[in-house]
Write an enzyme that holds these catalytic residues in place. Structure first.
Site, mmCIF file in Angstrom:
data_model
loop_
_atom_site.group_PDB
_atom_site.id
_atom_site.type_symbol
_atom_site.label_atom_id
_atom_site.label_comp_id
_atom_site.label_asym_id
_atom_site.label_seq_id
_atom_site.Cartn_x
_atom_site.Cartn_y
_atom_site.Cartn_z
ATOM 1 N N CYS A 194 -3.987 0.614 -2.594
ATOM 2 C CA CYS A 194 -3.818 -0.596 -1.776
ATOM 3 C C CYS A 194 -2.794 -1.540 -2.386
ATOM 4 O O CYS A 194 -2.502 -1.485 -3.583
ATOM 5 C CB CYS A 194 -5.150 -1.317 -1.642
ATOM 6 S SG CYS A 194 -6.418 -0.368 -0.791
ATOM 7 N N CYS A 244 -10.071 -4.639 0.502
ATOM 8 C CA CYS A 244 -11.180 -3.698 0.609
ATOM 9 C C CYS A 244 -12.131 -3.892 -0.573
ATOM 10 O O CYS A 244 -11.838 -4.623 -1.520
ATOM 11 C CB CYS A 244 -10.659 -2.262 0.671
ATOM 12 S SG CYS A 244 -10.060 -1.622 -0.918
ATOM 13 N N GLU A 292 -3.051 -4.739 -3.018
ATOM 14 C CA GLU A 292 -3.623 -5.632 -4.021
ATOM 15 C C GLU A 292 -3.711 -4.955 -5.386
ATOM 16 O O GLU A 292 -3.344 -5.544 -6.408
ATOM 17 C CB GLU A 292 -5.033 -6.090 -3.592
ATOM 18 C CG GLU A 292 -5.063 -6.824 -2.275
ATOM 19 C CD GLU A 292 -5.280 -5.934 -1.055
ATOM 20 O OE1 GLU A 292 -5.869 -6.421 -0.077
ATOM 21 O OE2 GLU A 292 -4.864 -4.751 -1.068
ATOM 22 N N CYS A 314 -10.614 -3.036 -4.029
ATOM 23 C CA CYS A 314 -9.686 -4.085 -4.485
ATOM 24 C C CYS A 314 -10.444 -5.327 -4.940
ATOM 25 O O CYS A 314 -10.086 -5.954 -5.934
ATOM 26 C CB CYS A 314 -8.694 -4.445 -3.387
ATOM 27 S SG CYS A 314 -7.474 -3.146 -3.108
ATOM 28 N N ASN A 317 0.838 -1.186 0.000
ATOM 29 C CA ASN A 317 0.000 0.000 0.000
ATOM 30 C C ASN A 317 0.882 1.248 0.000
ATOM 31 O O ASN A 317 1.973 1.270 0.568
ATOM 32 C CB ASN A 317 -1.027 -0.004 1.129
ATOM 33 C CG ASN A 317 -0.480 -0.280 2.508
ATOM 34 O OD1 ASN A 317 0.517 -0.971 2.686
ATOM 35 N ND2 ASN A 317 -1.154 0.254 3.516
ATOM 36 N N ILE A 318 0.365 2.263 -0.691
ATOM 37 C CA ILE A 318 1.090 3.515 -0.861
ATOM 38 C C ILE A 318 0.127 4.640 -0.529
ATOM 39 O O ILE A 318 -0.823 4.893 -1.271
ATOM 40 C CB ILE A 318 1.610 3.663 -2.307
ATOM 41 C CG1 ILE A 318 2.473 2.454 -2.689
ATOM 42 C CG2 ILE A 318 2.364 4.983 -2.475
ATOM 43 C CD1 ILE A 318 2.730 2.320 -4.181
ATOM 44 N N GLU A 319 0.335 5.275 0.618
ATOM 45 C CA GLU A 319 -0.578 6.306 1.077
ATOM 46 C C GLU A 319 -0.223 7.679 0.515
ATOM 47 O O GLU A 319 0.864 7.898 -0.004
ATOM 48 C CB GLU A 319 -0.577 6.365 2.607
ATOM 49 C CG GLU A 319 -1.139 5.115 3.233
ATOM 50 C CD GLU A 319 -1.172 5.159 4.743
ATOM 51 O OE1 GLU A 319 -1.840 4.295 5.307
ATOM 52 O OE2 GLU A 319 -0.519 6.030 5.358
#
Length: 131
Positions: A53, A86, A55, A89, A42-44
């Site tokens: 996310c 989620c 996935e 995803c 995940n990359i915020e």
């Protein structure tokens, strides 16, 4: 690739996650029908909406390299409970692999095996657009 090896690739991605806001790293390893594996984390983003996310990162990497058929995905989180993909995803995975095997991995290395259809029993697909 064995299930254990796929799960380990997902766990290895936890350290690659960029999560300065939630501090909730997630790693994923997506296996294509030819055995190729793409990983993701995940990359915020401070704007939250642009966050991606693990996935979807793995799926987008695979698709950008020409892969469209997937057999299974391992999703790891550093939590005692299993962390499932989620809703967004699940929908992205549905687009390419409605029969996907989903392996959830917790911090203790325990796994829970599901199918995407179990996680998204009435998934929306292209057939709805043809009606």
């Amino acid at each position: 690739m064995t299930k254990q090896e796929l799960c380990q690739k997902a766990v290895d991605m936890l350290k690659m996650a960029y999560v300065p806001y939630s501090r909730f790293p997630v790693g994923a390893a997506l296996e294509c029908d030819d055995g190729t594996v793409y990983t993701g984390c995940n990359i915020e983003n401070a704007g939250y909406t642009p966050t991606n996310c693990a996935e979807r990162t793995a799926v987008f990497k695979a698709v950008s390299e020409g892969h469209r058929k997937f057999t299974r995905i391992a999703v790891a989180a550093a939590t005692e409970r299993f962390t499932a993909p989620c809703g967004v995803c699940r929908q992205v995975l549905q687009e390419f692999a409605p029969d996907l095997e989903v392996i959830l991995v917790n911090r203790d290395g325990k796994t829970l095996d599901l199918t995407l259809r179990e996680l998204l029993p009435y998934g929306f697909d292209g057939s709805y657009l043809e009606e």
